[in-house]
Design a protein around this motif. Sequence first.
Motif, PDB file in Angstrom:
ATOM      1  N   ALA A 255       9.356  10.417  -1.370  1.00 40.86           N
ATOM      2  CA  ALA A 255      10.206  10.144  -0.205  1.00 40.86           C
ATOM      3  C   ALA A 255       9.826   8.844   0.494  1.00 40.86           C
ATOM      4  N   ARG A 256       9.095   7.965  -0.191  1.00 43.06           N
ATOM      5  CA  ARG A 256       8.580   6.769   0.488  1.00 43.06           C
ATOM      6  C   ARG A 256       9.684   5.835   0.974  1.00 43.06           C
ATOM      7  N   ASP A 257      10.866   5.882   0.360  1.00 44.21           N
ATOM      8  CA  ASP A 257      11.958   5.001   0.788  1.00 44.21           C
ATOM      9  C   ASP A 257      12.978   5.717   1.673  1.00 44.21           C
ATOM     10  N   LEU A 258      12.663   6.949   2.065  1.00 41.75           N
ATOM     11  CA  LEU A 258      13.589   7.730   2.886  1.00 41.75           C
ATOM     12  C   LEU A 258      13.066   7.863   4.315  1.00 41.75           C
ATOM     13  N   ILE A 259      13.953   8.301   5.193  1.00 44.62           N
ATOM     14  CA  ILE A 259      13.616   8.483   6.612  1.00 44.62           C
ATOM     15  C   ILE A 259      13.664   9.963   6.951  1.00 44.62           C
ATOM     16  N   TRP A 260      12.635  10.451   7.630  1.00 46.09           N
ATOM     17  CA  TRP A 260      12.623  11.834   8.139  1.00 46.09           C
ATOM     18  C   TRP A 260      12.651  11.780   9.660  1.00 46.09           C
ATOM     19  N   ARG A 261      13.549  12.545  10.281  1.00 44.47           N
ATOM     20  CA  ARG A 261      13.664  12.583  11.739  1.00 44.47           C
ATOM     21  C   ARG A 261      13.747  14.035  12.217  1.00 44.47           C
ATOM     22  N   PRO A 262      13.057  14.374  13.323  1.00 47.32           N
ATOM     23  CA  PRO A 262      13.249  15.710  13.910  1.00 47.32           C
ATOM     24  C   PRO A 262      14.669  15.825  14.456  1.00 47.32           C
ATOM     25  N   LEU A 263      15.169  17.042  14.517  1.00 48.25           N
ATOM     26  CA  LEU A 263      16.540  17.281  14.974  1.00 48.25           C
ATOM     27  C   LEU A 263      16.533  17.998  16.323  1.00 48.25           C
ATOM     28  N   ARG A 264      17.294  17.469  17.240  1.00 47.80           N
ATOM     29  CA  ARG A 264      17.378  18.028  18.587  1.00 47.80           C
ATOM     30  C   ARG A 264      18.327  19.232  18.602  1.00 47.80           C
ATOM     31  N   GLY A 265      17.996  20.229  19.409  1.00 42.33           N
ATOM     32  CA  GLY A 265      18.890  21.365  19.597  1.00 42.33           C
ATOM     33  C   GLY A 265      18.256  22.695  19.261  1.00 42.33           C
ATOM     34  N   ALA A 266      17.321  22.722  18.334  1.00 44.76           N
ATOM     35  CA  ALA A 266      16.628  23.957  17.962  1.00 44.76           C
ATOM     36  C   ALA A 266      15.418  23.583  17.114  1.00 44.76           C
ATOM     37  N   GLU A 267      14.377  24.364  17.229  1.00 46.47           N
ATOM     38  CA  GLU A 267      13.180  24.130  16.414  1.00 46.47           C
ATOM     39  C   GLU A 267      13.206  25.097  15.230  1.00 46.47           C
ATOM     40  N   VAL A 268      13.364  24.542  14.043  1.00 45.55           N
ATOM     41  CA  VAL A 268      13.394  25.331  12.811  1.00 45.55           C
ATOM     42  C   VAL A 268      12.221  24.865  11.954  1.00 45.55           C
ATOM     43  N   ALA A 269      11.361  25.798  11.544  1.00 47.70           N
ATOM     44  CA  ALA A 269      10.153  25.416  10.810  1.00 47.70           C
ATOM     45  C   ALA A 269       9.804  26.481   9.774  1.00 47.70           C
ATOM     46  N   ARG A 270       9.046  26.077   8.784  1.00 50.28           N
ATOM     47  CA  ARG A 270       8.456  27.015   7.832  1.00 50.28           C
ATOM     48  C   ARG A 270       6.964  27.140   8.161  1.00 50.28           C
ATOM     49  N   THR A 271       6.386  28.274   7.831  1.00 50.04           N
ATOM     50  CA  THR A 271       4.958  28.485   8.046  1.00 50.04           C
ATOM     51  C   THR A 271       4.210  28.232   6.748  1.00 50.04           C
ATOM     52  N   ILE A 272       3.116  27.496   6.852  1.00 52.50           N
ATOM     53  CA  ILE A 272       2.242  27.260   5.708  1.00 52.50           C
ATOM     54  C   ILE A 272       0.884  27.879   6.011  1.00 52.50           C
ATOM     55  N   GLY A 273       0.342  28.596   5.045  1.00 52.01           N
ATOM     56  CA  GLY A 273      -0.932  29.263   5.267  1.00 52.01           C
ATOM     57  C   GLY A 273      -1.664  29.502   3.964  1.00 52.01           C
ATOM     58  N   VAL A 274      -2.697  30.320   4.037  1.00 48.02           N
ATOM     59  CA  VAL A 274      -3.547  30.626   2.886  1.00 48.02           C
ATOM     60  C   VAL A 274      -3.310  32.066   2.462  1.00 48.02           C
ATOM     61  N   LEU A 275      -3.083  32.269   1.183  1.00 53.25           N
ATOM     62  CA  LEU A 275      -2.854  33.596   0.606  1.00 53.25           C
ATOM     63  C   LEU A 275      -4.028  33.927  -0.311  1.00 53.25           C
ATOM     64  N   ARG A 276      -4.618  35.111  -0.129  1.00 46.06           N
ATOM     65  CA  ARG A 276      -5.747  35.524  -0.969  1.00 46.06           C
ATOM     66  C   ARG A 276      -5.671  37.018  -1.227  1.00 46.06           C
ATOM     67  N   ARG A 277      -6.458  37.491  -2.191  1.00 45.35           N
ATOM     68  CA  ARG A 277      -6.510  38.913  -2.498  1.00 45.35           C
ATOM     69  C   ARG A 277      -7.361  39.626  -1.469  1.00 45.35           C
ATOM     70  N   ALA A 278      -6.859  40.744  -0.974  1.00 47.39           N
ATOM     71  CA  ALA A 278      -7.575  41.481   0.060  1.00 47.39           C
ATOM     72  C   ALA A 278      -8.892  42.048  -0.448  1.00 47.39           C
TER      73      ALA A 278
END
Length: 309
Positions: A255-278
């Motif tokens: 994506a080095r030649d593309l533009i990323w901008r936040p969008l006004r009006g609502a906050e939409v996000a994905r969660t990133i975390g760590v998954l492991r065996r219990a």
Amino acid sequence: MASMNFELLDMRVFVAIAEGRSFLRAAEQLHLSQPAISRRVQKLEATVGTPLLERTSRTVRLTPAGQEILPLLRRLLEELDESLMGVMASGERQAGRLTIASIPSATVRFLPAVLEALGRDYRNVRVRVLDLSATECAEAVRTGQAEFAITLPVSSDGDLVYEPLTDDPYGLVCRADDPLAKLADPAWSDLTGQRLVTVHPGSGNRTALDAGLARAGIELRWFYEVTRLTSALALVQAGLGPSVLPRLACEGPDARDLIWRPLRGAEVARTIGVLRRASATLSPAAARLMGLLTQAWTAQPRPAPARDE
């Protein structure tokens, strides 16, 4: 109880064939002849008492019994290798191999720095990173192929534990010559009527995006659907239309030649975390890497929250 009459090499041969789907590749990997490979498989199948592989002229497939035994043997071999290498290692830090899984966007953004830091503490630990989708990450952890994964949340599973690290916001992705790029403060409403590029509904990224849009009452018109985030970036780069993608996915070379901008009006996000065996205890190197990841996520600059229109 009858003893299991097979050798360590029998197990390595079966796992190599299952992972490479080829007797020839397994023979080359293990420096054995193909007849020797076949005899090892026959010996293991005779001990187990059922066929483990289906071999045709063009491919090799696992039988149901083979699918069941593969993760068990893979986990056994990896734990045995790590234990033996730890015993043979000298010095303060043990040697061995650490295998983790990661969604590609997390791999690009954070893993290089934390792996460099890990190498200063565990110089003799070899690291294997499995670049996988969120679904594949969960399977790799569940079967023991990876000690943990950096990934998206998974559906409820008593065998797995998910620890959120950060929220990764979705925003506008477009070319610099797109009229949307000239907007100083773009809003979700500016995407109305656009021929948008997206990933397919079965992906974890699309699931998180659709859920966030539904909560915010936002409807978008998806025109092009692809399987991978990298493919979505390629279509945007080709000028087929803008997209709505996570910020981390737009910080890599694709994506080095593309533009990323936040969008006004609502906050939409994905969660990133760590998954492991219990039920599994992390190796010292894996535990250290998790700590370094937590520090890296905590130290990253947080984007300004989306403002209501």
